[in-house]
Structure formats: structure tokens, C-alpha cells
Design a protein around this motif. Sequence first.
Motif, PDB file in Angstrom:
ATOM      1  N   ARG A 408       8.815  -0.502   0.262  1.00  0.00           N
ATOM      2  CA  ARG A 408      10.096   0.831  -0.753  1.00  0.00           C
ATOM      3  C   ARG A 408       8.719   1.812  -0.729  1.00  0.00           C
ATOM      4  NH1 ARG A 408      14.393  -2.400  -1.888  1.00  0.00           N
ATOM      5  NH2 ARG A 408      14.796  -1.322  -3.916  1.00  0.00           N
ATOM      6  N   GLY A 409       8.160   1.852  -0.035  1.00  0.00           N
ATOM      7  CA  GLY A 409       7.426   3.073   0.315  1.00  0.00           C
ATOM      8  C   GLY A 409       6.366   3.068  -1.277  1.00  0.00           C
ATOM      9  N   MET A 410       6.282   1.327  -1.468  1.00  0.00           N
ATOM     10  CA  MET A 410       4.806   1.108  -2.235  1.00  0.00           C
ATOM     11  C   MET A 410       3.379   0.874  -1.667  1.00  0.00           C
ATOM     12  SD  MET A 410       7.264   0.549  -5.364  1.00  0.00           S
ATOM     13  CE  MET A 410       9.126   1.597  -5.711  1.00  0.00           C
ATOM     14  N   ILE A 411       2.892   0.543  -2.124  1.00  0.00           N
ATOM     15  CA  ILE A 411       1.740  -0.406  -1.735  1.00  0.00           C
ATOM     16  C   ILE A 411       1.715  -1.495  -2.740  1.00  0.00           C
ATOM     17  CG2 ILE A 411      -0.939   0.106  -0.560  1.00  0.00           C
ATOM     18  CD1 ILE A 411      -0.564   2.682  -0.141  1.00  0.00           C
ATOM     19  N   LEU A 412       0.944  -2.661  -2.361  1.00  0.00           N
ATOM     20  CA  LEU A 412       0.268  -3.325  -3.665  1.00  0.00           C
ATOM     21  C   LEU A 412      -0.699  -3.556  -3.318  1.00  0.00           C
ATOM     22  CD1 LEU A 412       0.711  -6.201  -5.261  1.00  0.00           C
ATOM     23  CD2 LEU A 412       1.009  -8.068  -2.955  1.00  0.00           C
ATOM     24  N   ASP A 413      -1.610  -3.448  -4.325  1.00  0.00           N
ATOM     25  CA  ASP A 413      -2.906  -4.043  -4.063  1.00  0.00           C
ATOM     26  C   ASP A 413      -4.143  -3.041  -3.363  1.00  0.00           C
ATOM     27  OD1 ASP A 413      -3.286  -5.640  -6.939  1.00  0.00           O
ATOM     28  OD2 ASP A 413      -3.037  -7.827  -4.519  1.00  0.00           O
ATOM     29  N   ARG A 414      -3.921  -1.136  -3.326  1.00  0.00           N
ATOM     30  CA  ARG A 414      -4.337  -0.773  -2.814  1.00  0.00           C
ATOM     31  C   ARG A 414      -5.824  -1.241  -2.331  1.00  0.00           C
ATOM     32  NH1 ARG A 414      -2.829   4.834  -1.013  1.00  0.00           N
ATOM     33  NH2 ARG A 414      -1.425   4.756  -1.915  1.00  0.00           N
ATOM     34  N   THR A 415      -7.039  -0.652  -1.681  1.00  0.00           N
ATOM     35  CA  THR A 415      -8.507  -1.406  -1.195  1.00  0.00           C
ATOM     36  C   THR A 415      -9.004  -0.274  -2.399  1.00  0.00           C
ATOM     37  OG1 THR A 415      -7.694  -2.044   0.799  1.00  0.00           O
ATOM     38  CG2 THR A 415      -9.503  -1.782  -0.013  1.00  0.00           C
ATOM     39  N   GLU A 416      -8.365   1.020  -2.305  1.00  0.00           N
ATOM     40  CA  GLU A 416      -9.615   1.202  -2.299  1.00  0.00           C
ATOM     41  C   GLU A 416      -9.270   1.726  -4.605  1.00  0.00           C
ATOM     42  OE1 GLU A 416      -6.152   4.021  -1.029  1.00  0.00           O
ATOM     43  OE2 GLU A 416      -8.125   2.659  -0.777  1.00  0.00           O
ATOM     44  N   LEU A 417      -8.357   0.778  -5.022  1.00  0.00           N
ATOM     45  CA  LEU A 417      -8.454   1.305  -6.703  1.00  0.00           C
ATOM     46  C   LEU A 417      -8.525  -0.434  -7.019  1.00  0.00           C
ATOM     47  CD1 LEU A 417      -5.119   2.672  -7.028  1.00  0.00           C
ATOM     48  CD2 LEU A 417      -7.363   3.205  -6.609  1.00  0.00           C
ATOM     49  N   MET A 418      -9.044  -1.519  -5.930  1.00  0.00           N
ATOM     50  CA  MET A 418      -9.732  -2.686  -6.522  1.00  0.00           C
ATOM     51  C   MET A 418     -10.495  -2.339  -7.245  1.00  0.00           C
ATOM     52  SD  MET A 418      -7.513  -4.886  -3.925  1.00  0.00           S
ATOM     53  CE  MET A 418      -8.051  -6.318  -4.964  1.00  0.00           C
ATOM     54  N   ASP A 419     -10.809  -3.436  -7.620  1.00  0.00           N
ATOM     55  CA  ASP A 419     -11.976  -3.628  -8.140  1.00  0.00           C
ATOM     56  C   ASP A 419     -13.602  -4.015  -7.545  1.00  0.00           C
ATOM     57  OD1 ASP A 419     -11.158  -2.635 -11.456  1.00  0.00           O
ATOM     58  OD2 ASP A 419     -11.333  -5.255 -11.676  1.00  0.00           O
ATOM     59  N   GLY A 420     -14.742  -2.439  -8.092  1.00  0.00           N
ATOM     60  CA  GLY A 420     -15.669  -3.587  -6.742  1.00  0.00           C
ATOM     61  C   GLY A 420     -15.697  -2.518  -5.459  1.00  0.00           C
TER      62      GLY A 420
END
Length: 422
Positions: A408-420
Motif C-alpha cells: 500500500r505504499g507504506m513502510i513498517l518500522d523504517r530503520t532510520e526512524l527507530m530508537d538508536g
Amino acid sequence: MRHQLLIRSQVAKEIIEGAVSRGRASRNHCTAPARRSYITHNISQSRVFPPRQKNQLHQHARLASTRTQERGSDLSSSPSILSTLEDEVLSKARTVLQSSAVPDIAEVEELLQACEAFARLVSEEIKSLRQNTTTELTPASNLLSLEEIEDDPKARDRKSVPSTVPGKNAAAQFISSIAYKIITDPKVYITPKLLSTYVNIQSLLGRPESLPKVFHLYASKPIPRSKTNPLKFSIPNPNKPTAHIPLSVAETALNAAIKTKDLPRCFDIINNSVCARAFRYTKFLRRAFVPVSGAVVAPFAVYKLASELSVYLSNMDAAVATDVLFAGILAYVGFTATIGVVAVTTSNDQMDRVTWATGTPLRERWMREEERMLIDRVAGAWGFQQRSRRGEEEGPDWEALREWIGMRGMILDRTELMDGME
């Protein structure tokens, strides 16, 4: 010290079990206060407890007796109330379903409201039964069950498992089927109020299986024509704005599906509510029609304003002044509006785990924000609640969710936005 606690817990357990067994044997000849006084008297006569632990056991015995008495009164009175409501709802439903004419909308609304009241009562009864059958862990109960928990680590879990309530489940199944038959009857026209009431009924009962189909019927169900014999129907347009599912109704349905841990049902609810064209048309008309109309009218209004202001400029020709003022004012309005549109469509403070893929047009991001919001809620319910453990989820459901989100054109748990991972 630990050996003394084990001895005290064993003695207390024997005292209370003996008192309870005697109370059960004489339940018809002894009142609840008498049983409570008998239990507390046995505890008071014991010499193995210090005064502080005796007070805790007194409170525990009084609380257990009171809860047992309240649970007995609730269970004795609820079947008559449920049977009365069941007969009333069934008689009204037969009147509506067996009639060959189009029923009055007010009568159908009244019937579904009765079903909602019935469903609320059944859900409250089930919750109260489960709460009453759950042992509350207090300092006194921890002391009394210390040896049992030490011998069997699963004893604590067994104490919190509620007993089954087959009678209440049968009542829930009855009211759910009656409401479904009413809402799917060809003679019944589904209004927004009927849809909201039906969703509340199934949410209270914890039965969201029929909600996607009802959402589809709300937009595409043939509309019966009144005062026609035989009954005639008109085919509606499922894409018109009046056929959209309200966001509050979609959220209620999705929360019910999340509580039952039914992932395919969550997908169907989202597809038939916020992903429908009718919902997007309604959003455009309500939130974007006025700004777009203003953008269309703005050049004409700016030109009129520039021609009026050019009269006050004496150092240049009126036509030249009008052109200069028109270009300047229009550029200011256009640049300011563009910055506002970009700020609205690129805001991501509300995003938690689901974000837009790179390259998604801004207009599509704004138009499908409610879809992303509901998908984000599903991902948060299926994943770990601790932020430090995000990204460790696995299993077929999680992989299916990730793939469905990616399609659907979305990303689950984008790496650069996760903690650390900044």
C-alpha cells in the motif's frame, strides 16, 4: 523465617478451608454475616499469627464473603432480566422481518437500540462474572498461597483464569444474529444511525466478523421503494459521498477486531471503510473544496485588488502598475499557500510505526492519512509495546502485516526512524 511463614500459611489455609466447607454445608441455615463471623473467630483463636497478620486475614475473610454474596445475588437475578429482554427483542424482530412492506426507519432504529441495550447488559454481565471469579492477589492472599505457588509456579495463573459463561455467550450469539438479520434484510434501508448502532452492538459483544460485509452493504445495498407492490429496489451509487463510512464508526469496528486478534478482519474493515472512494470524495468536499475554490478565485480577486491600488500610484502608468501589483500580490499568496500545503502534507508527528514510502505524492499522503492512521494502530496492537523491542517481532501474522503494508505504499518500522538508529 521462611519456614515459619510456610507453617503460618498452611495453618491459615486449613482454618479458612475448614470454615468455608462448614459454611457451604450450612448455606441454607446460616447467613453471610454469620459465616463471616465464624471464619474471623477461627482466625482470632489461632496463636500462630502476630496481630498485624491477624488484621490482614480478617480483612481478607470479610472481602471474600462480601464478593461471594454479591456474585450470588447477581447470578440469581440476571437470567430473568436477560430472558425478558430476549423475548421483547425477538417479538419486535419478528414483526419487522415477517412484514412484506418496507418497515418504518424509526421502528428499526428502536429495535436496534433495544438490541444495543441487551448487548450492553450481556457484556457487563460477562465482565462482572469474570471479575468476580478472578482472585485478587493481596498481601494476605499472597501469604495464604505462598506454599502452593512455590510448589506449582502455574498456580497463580490458574487463579486468574475466569470461568466460562455459556449462558451469557448464548445470549450474545442470539442478539448478534438478530441484529445481523435485521441489518441485512432487503426491506431495511441502512441509515448512518442504524450502521453506528449495529457496529456498537457487535463491538460490545466482541463479534466483528460481520462488520466488513455490513460496510459493503451500506454502500451498495439496493434501496427499497416504499408504497410499491411488489417491492421494487433502486441501485445506489457506492462512490457517492453519502455512502462513506464515518471515521468514528470505522475506528470502533477496528478496535473490536483488534480486541479479538483477528488480523484478516482488520484488513477487511480498513478496505471497506477509509479506502473506499466515497470516503475520499467526502474528505475532499469537506476539507479541500473551500481551499481549492479559494485558489481558483484568488487570481481574479488579486487582479481586482491590483487595479484598484494602481490608481494611487502616480509615478507609472496605470496598466503597468496593475501588472506589477498583480504579479507581486499573486506571488506572495501563491508562495505562502504552497508552504502551508507542504507543511500539512509532510507532517509526521502523528506517525508511530507506519510511515510513507519515499516518492509517495503529497496529495496522496494527505488523502490517505486516515488509512495510514488505522494501519498504524493495527501494527501497534500486533507488535511489542516496549519501544526498545520494536523490530524483534516475527511470525506469519507479522510478516503478512508487513507485506500488506508494503503493497500500500507504506513502510513498517523504517530503520532510520527507530530508537538508536538515527
